[in-house]
Design an enzyme around this catalytic site. Structure first.
Site, PDB file in Angstrom:
ATOM      1  N   ASP A  26      -9.540  -7.327  -6.827  1.00  0.00           N
ATOM      2  CA  ASP A  26      -8.255  -7.735  -7.411  1.00  0.00           C
ATOM      3  C   ASP A  26      -8.005  -6.989  -8.717  1.00  0.00           C
ATOM      4  OD1 ASP A  26      -8.038  -9.590  -5.398  1.00  0.00           O
ATOM      5  OD2 ASP A  26      -8.449 -11.331  -6.654  1.00  0.00           O
ATOM      6  N   ARG A  72      -3.770  -2.330  -2.258  1.00  0.00           N
ATOM      7  CA  ARG A  72      -2.776  -3.411  -2.219  1.00  0.00           C
ATOM      8  C   ARG A  72      -1.772  -3.198  -3.342  1.00  0.00           C
ATOM      9  NH1 ARG A  72      -5.423  -8.729  -4.062  1.00  0.00           N
ATOM     10  NH2 ARG A  72      -6.465  -8.529  -2.066  1.00  0.00           N
TER      11      ARG A  72
END
Ligand code: FDA
Length: 290
Positions: free
Chosen positions: A112, A162
Site C-alpha cells: 500500500d 494500483r
C-alpha cells in the site's frame, strides 16, 4: 469508540472483524460471487520490533491460510506496519520474508502507499526488490503531483501497479487539493497505464476507485485500445459500493475487493469517514439512536 457496541457495529460495515477467520469468511463469500480479494491485517506506524514481527507473522499465516483454503486472495500491507519507522532494514527483512512466502504460494504481495512522508522510500524499496520478488506490486496516488513521473518509472519496470486517488491529508505544494484536478489526473493516468507501450513492457494496472465515471473511463479506454479484460483489474474496498460488483462482473471485468481485519482499525476507519462526510453524520445518528 472501541467500547461502544453501536460504534463497533458501524465499524463492521468497513472491517470484516477482529480475526483472520472473519476476513477469510468474507473472502469466501466474495470468491463465490466471482470477486477476488485483497486482505489487509490492520495496523500502521508500529513503534516496536515486536509489533513489526507480529505483523509479518500475521501476513505469513494469511498467505498459508489462503493457499490451504484455495481462496482467490492476496495480501495488501503497509510498510510502516512492517516497521519502516524503526528503520528500513527491519522493514525490508520482513517484506522479503513475506514476499518469499508469496512466491512459494504463488501470491502477489501488494505494498500500500501511505502518506507522502513515505512515498519515496516505498517506491524505492519496491524498485530494489522487484527484480528478486516479481510478485511484489505497488500503489500510486493520483492526488500527488509527482505521480505522473513515478508512473513512467513504474512503466519502465513493467510493474504491477494500483492507481488510487489517495487517502491522506497532504499540503497543496505536493498534492492537488481540488477534487476535479485529482480526478483529471486519475483519468490521464488510466490512459497512460493502459497505453500499448506500458502493457507491452508487462505493466498490469489495477484501478482502485468507487468513482463510477473513472470506472467507466478505465473500461472504455481498455475497449478502445483493444486491451483484453484480463490485462487489468478494478479494485474496491469492502463495504463501499457493493451494488457495483454484480454489474462489473456481468460486464466481464476483473474485480478485486480489499477486506481489512484486525483490532487496529482506527486509522483505516477514520480515513473512510474523512472521505465521505455523510458517513460521519450517519455514525452520529447511529450513536445517538443507540
Ligand atoms: P471518491 O472519494 O470520489 O468516491 C466516489 C464514490 O465512492 C463516492 O461518491 C461514494 O459513493 C463512494 N465512496 C467513496 N468513499 C466512500 C466511503 N468512505 N464511504 C462510503 N462511500 C464511499 N489510498 C491510499 O492512499 N493508499 C493506498 O494504498 C490505498 N489503497 C486502496 C485500495 C483499494 C482497493 C481502494 C478501493 C482504495 C484504496 N485507497 C488507498 C483509498 C483511495 O485512495 C481513496 O481514498 C478511496 O478509494 C475513495 O476514493 P474513490 O476513488 O472511491 O473516489
Amino acid at each position: 469508540m472501541d467500547r461502544l457496541p453501536a460504534a463497533r457495529r458501524f465499524v463492521r460495515r468497513f472491517v470484516a472483524g477482529p480475526t483472520l477467520a472473519d476476513a477469510l469468511g468474507v473472502v469466501a463469500g466474495l470468491n463465490a460471487g466471482g470477486v477476488d480479494a485483497l486482505v489487509t491485517y490492520l495496523g500502521e506506524n508500529v513503534t516496536t520490533t515486536e509489533g513489526a514481527a507480529r505483523a509479518a507473522g500475521a501476513y505469513l499465516e494469511l498467505l498459508d491460510e489462503i493457499a490451504r483454503r484455495r481462496l482467490r486472495a492476496v495480501p495488501s500491507l503497509k510498510l510502516t506496519h512492517l516497521g519502516l519507522d524503526l528503520g528500513e532494514s527491519v522493514c525490508r527483512a520482513h517484506l522479503e520474508t513475506v514476499a518469499a512466502r508469496g512466491l512459494t504460494t504463488r501470491a502477489l504481495v501488494w505494498i500500500d502507499m501511505e502518506s507522502s512522508a513515505y512515498t519515496h522510500r516505498t517506491l524505492d524499496l519496491y524498485q530494489r526488490l522487484h527484480a528478486t520478488y516479481s510478485n511484489l506490486a505497488c500503489v500510486v496516488q493520483a492526488y500527488l503531483r509527482r505521480t505522473a513521473r513515478d508512473v513512467e518509472r513504474l512503466i519502465e519496470l513493467g510493474a504491477t501497479v494500483r492507481l488510487c486517488k489517495g487517502a491522506y491529508r497532504e499540503p497543496p505544494e505536493i498534492a492537488f487539493s481540488d477534487k476535479r484536478e485529482v480526478d483529471a489526473n486519475y483519468a490521464r493516468l488510466i490512459d497512460r497505464l493502459l497505453a500499448a507501450d506500458a502493457l507491452a513492457r508487462g505493466v498490469y494496472p489495477a484501478f482502485a476507485t468507487h468513482d463510477e465515471r473513472l470506472l467507466r473511463r478505465a473500461r472504455e479506454t481498455a475497449e478502445a485500445g483493444g486491451v483484453a479484460p484480463d490485462r487489468f483489474e478494478l479494485q474496491m474496498l469492502y463495504g463501499i459500493r457493493h451494488d457495483l460488483h454484480a454489474p462489473l462482473r456481468a460486464a466481464g471485468l476483473r474485480l478485486r475487493v480489499l477486506v481489512p481485519y484486525g483490532e487496529d482499525w482506527y486509522g483505516y476507519f477514520m480515513r473512510r469517514l474523512a472521505e465521505r462526510p455523510a458517513n460521519l453524520a450517519f455514525l452520529f445518528r447511529h450513536l445517538l439512536r443507540a
